[in-house]
Design a protein around this motif. Structure first.
Motif, PDB file in Angstrom:
ATOM      1  N   SER A   1       0.789  -1.241   0.000  1.00 36.73           N
ATOM      2  CA  SER A   1       0.000   0.000   0.000  1.00 36.73           C
ATOM      3  C   SER A   1       0.816   1.284   0.000  1.00 36.73           C
ATOM      4  O   SER A   1       0.252   2.361   0.128  1.00 36.73           O
ATOM      5  CB  SER A   1      -0.995   0.022   1.176  1.00 36.73           C
ATOM      6  OG  SER A   1      -1.910  -1.035   1.036  1.00 36.73           O
ATOM      7  N   ARG A   2       2.132   1.187  -0.142  1.00 30.97           N
ATOM      8  CA  ARG A   2       2.920   2.413  -0.279  1.00 30.97           C
ATOM      9  C   ARG A   2       2.811   2.899  -1.714  1.00 30.97           C
ATOM     10  O   ARG A   2       2.648   2.117  -2.639  1.00 30.97           O
ATOM     11  CB  ARG A   2       4.376   2.175   0.111  1.00 30.97           C
ATOM     12  CG  ARG A   2       4.528   1.929   1.608  1.00 30.97           C
ATOM     13  CD  ARG A   2       5.963   1.843   2.025  1.00 30.97           C
ATOM     14  NE  ARG A   2       6.545   0.610   1.501  1.00 30.97           N
ATOM     15  CZ  ARG A   2       7.828   0.308   1.569  1.00 30.97           C
ATOM     16  NH1 ARG A   2       8.681   1.130   2.144  1.00 30.97           N
ATOM     17  NH2 ARG A   2       8.267  -0.822   1.071  1.00 30.97           N
ATOM     18  N   ARG A   3       2.927   4.215  -1.887  1.00 35.71           N
ATOM     19  CA  ARG A   3       2.783   4.817  -3.210  1.00 35.71           C
ATOM     20  C   ARG A   3       4.101   4.782  -3.964  1.00 35.71           C
ATOM     21  O   ARG A   3       5.123   5.256  -3.481  1.00 35.71           O
ATOM     22  CB  ARG A   3       2.311   6.257  -3.081  1.00 35.71           C
ATOM     23  CG  ARG A   3       2.047   6.894  -4.447  1.00 35.71           C
ATOM     24  CD  ARG A   3       1.538   8.276  -4.331  1.00 35.71           C
ATOM     25  NE  ARG A   3       2.527   9.072  -3.611  1.00 35.71           N
ATOM     26  CZ  ARG A   3       2.380  10.344  -3.319  1.00 35.71           C
ATOM     27  NH1 ARG A   3       1.276  10.965  -3.630  1.00 35.71           N
ATOM     28  NH2 ARG A   3       3.317  11.000  -2.689  1.00 35.71           N
ATOM     29  N   LEU A   4       4.075   4.213  -5.168  1.00 35.29           N
ATOM     30  CA  LEU A   4       5.218   4.215  -6.081  1.00 35.29           C
ATOM     31  C   LEU A   4       4.945   5.269  -7.139  1.00 35.29           C
ATOM     32  O   LEU A   4       3.931   5.211  -7.846  1.00 35.29           O
ATOM     33  CB  LEU A   4       5.404   2.850  -6.744  1.00 35.29           C
ATOM     34  CG  LEU A   4       6.427   2.794  -7.891  1.00 35.29           C
ATOM     35  CD1 LEU A   4       7.832   3.103  -7.384  1.00 35.29           C
ATOM     36  CD2 LEU A   4       6.380   1.446  -8.590  1.00 35.29           C
ATOM     37  N   ARG A   5       5.843   6.235  -7.216  1.00 36.06           N
ATOM     38  CA  ARG A   5       5.753   7.280  -8.237  1.00 36.06           C
ATOM     39  C   ARG A   5       7.014   7.181  -9.083  1.00 36.06           C
ATOM     40  O   ARG A   5       8.121   7.142  -8.547  1.00 36.06           O
ATOM     41  CB  ARG A   5       5.657   8.650  -7.574  1.00 36.06           C
ATOM     42  CG  ARG A   5       5.557   9.777  -8.580  1.00 36.06           C
ATOM     43  CD  ARG A   5       5.417  11.101  -7.887  1.00 36.06           C
ATOM     44  NE  ARG A   5       4.029  11.235  -7.465  1.00 36.06           N
ATOM     45  CZ  ARG A   5       3.581  12.180  -6.672  1.00 36.06           C
ATOM     46  NH1 ARG A   5       4.403  13.075  -6.182  1.00 36.06           N
ATOM     47  NH2 ARG A   5       2.310  12.244  -6.359  1.00 36.06           N
ATOM     48  N   ILE A   6       6.859   7.127 -10.392  1.00 34.70           N
ATOM     49  CA  ILE A   6       7.997   7.115 -11.303  1.00 34.70           C
ATOM     50  C   ILE A   6       8.068   8.487 -11.948  1.00 34.70           C
ATOM     51  O   ILE A   6       7.080   8.958 -12.524  1.00 34.70           O
ATOM     52  CB  ILE A   6       7.876   5.995 -12.351  1.00 34.70           C
ATOM     53  CG1 ILE A   6       7.845   4.631 -11.639  1.00 34.70           C
ATOM     54  CG2 ILE A   6       9.041   6.061 -13.340  1.00 34.70           C
ATOM     55  CD1 ILE A   6       7.654   3.451 -12.551  1.00 34.70           C
ATOM     56  N   VAL A   7       9.228   9.112 -11.830  1.00 35.15           N
ATOM     57  CA  VAL A   7       9.412  10.472 -12.331  1.00 35.15           C
ATOM     58  C   VAL A   7      10.628  10.526 -13.250  1.00 35.15           C
ATOM     59  O   VAL A   7      11.501   9.657 -13.200  1.00 35.15           O
ATOM     60  CB  VAL A   7       9.602  11.486 -11.175  1.00 35.15           C
ATOM     61  CG1 VAL A   7       8.396  11.469 -10.244  1.00 35.15           C
ATOM     62  CG2 VAL A   7      10.875  11.224 -10.392  1.00 35.15           C
ATOM     63  N   GLU A   8      10.663  11.563 -14.084  1.00 38.66           N
ATOM     64  CA  GLU A   8      11.865  11.840 -14.863  1.00 38.66           C
ATOM     65  C   GLU A   8      12.687  12.836 -14.049  1.00 38.66           C
ATOM     66  O   GLU A   8      12.266  13.968 -13.856  1.00 38.66           O
ATOM     67  CB  GLU A   8      11.530  12.406 -16.244  1.00 38.66           C
ATOM     68  CG  GLU A   8      12.765  12.535 -17.098  1.00 38.66           C
ATOM     69  CD  GLU A   8      12.462  12.810 -18.567  1.00 38.66           C
ATOM     70  OE1 GLU A   8      13.413  13.201 -19.268  1.00 38.66           O
ATOM     71  OE2 GLU A   8      11.320  12.625 -19.004  1.00 38.66           O
ATOM     72  N   PRO A   9      13.831  12.407 -13.535  1.00 39.41           N
ATOM     73  CA  PRO A   9      14.619  13.278 -12.664  1.00 39.41           C
ATOM     74  C   PRO A   9      15.317  14.383 -13.453  1.00 39.41           C
ATOM     75  O   PRO A   9      15.414  14.330 -14.674  1.00 39.41           O
ATOM     76  CB  PRO A   9      15.636  12.330 -12.033  1.00 39.41           C
ATOM     77  CG  PRO A   9      15.817  11.262 -13.055  1.00 39.41           C
ATOM     78  CD  PRO A   9      14.470  11.111 -13.733  1.00 39.41           C
ATOM     79  N   ASN A  10      15.813  15.351 -12.725  1.00 39.97           N
ATOM     80  CA  ASN A  10      16.585  16.428 -13.332  1.00 39.97           C
ATOM     81  C   ASN A  10      17.939  16.523 -12.634  1.00 39.97           C
ATOM     82  O   ASN A  10      18.225  15.745 -11.708  1.00 39.97           O
ATOM     83  CB  ASN A  10      15.812  17.747 -13.280  1.00 39.97           C
ATOM     84  CG  ASN A  10      15.390  18.103 -11.878  1.00 39.97           C
ATOM     85  OD1 ASN A  10      16.215  18.184 -10.969  1.00 39.97           O
ATOM     86  ND2 ASN A  10      14.100  18.311 -11.667  1.00 39.97           N
ATOM     87  N   ALA A  11      18.775  17.444 -13.047  1.00 38.84           N
ATOM     88  CA  ALA A  11      20.134  17.554 -12.509  1.00 38.84           C
ATOM     89  C   ALA A  11      20.136  17.765 -10.999  1.00 38.84           C
ATOM     90  O   ALA A  11      21.066  17.353 -10.318  1.00 38.84           O
ATOM     91  CB  ALA A  11      20.879  18.689 -13.208  1.00 38.84           C
TER      92      ALA A  11
END
Length: 133
Positions: free
Chosen positions: A14-24
């Motif tokens: 039940s933890r939230r997984l968020r996939i993001v495009e990282p930056n510098a």
């Protein structure tokens, strides 16, 4: 610069997984994550180049390609780095922190990378890995 959210779901616990495009600005966290993940693997000689990553090399890799970063309840949990050379892409540094392994995070990251590469016109993908025996 804010991160671009690419996907979001719940893990089995039940933890939230968020996939993001990282930056510098994420280079320090990504560097630590890569080093932690690779230092938890069996030792090999010579040591993997991933253990030599610095925030500067990570930032340069992001500038020359892109990455996808997994956040579990906001905590960096996994990353995949991608280089692009015309129609060819290289996937490298598939890294998941030991405490987050075996939850499907690496699979979710690689799937997201493949989706992103499709939208960028890439026609061939190479997994950059080292054989351990």
């Amino acid at each position: 610069m804010p991160q671009t959210v690419l996907a979001e779901t719940l893990l089995g616990d039940s933890r939230r997984l968020r996939i993001v495009e990282p930056n510098a600005g994420d280079a320090d966290a990504i560097c630590g994550l890569i080093r932690e993940a690779f230092s938890n693997r069996p030792q090999i000689d010579p040591p993997p180049p991933a253990l030599s990553e610095t925030p500067e090399t990570v930032a340069a890799a992001l500038a020359g390609g892109f990455g996808v970063l997994a956040l579990v309840d906001g905590e960096p949990a996994g990353v995949v780095m991608v280089s692009i050379d015309g129609p060819l892409a290289g996937i490298s540094r598939v890294s998941v922190r030991p405490g987050f392994q075996r939850r499907g995070i690496a699979s979710a990251l690689v799937e997201m990378v493949l989706e992103q590469l499709t939208t960028r016109g890439v026609t061939a993908v190479e997994l950059v890995a080292r054989r351990c025996v």
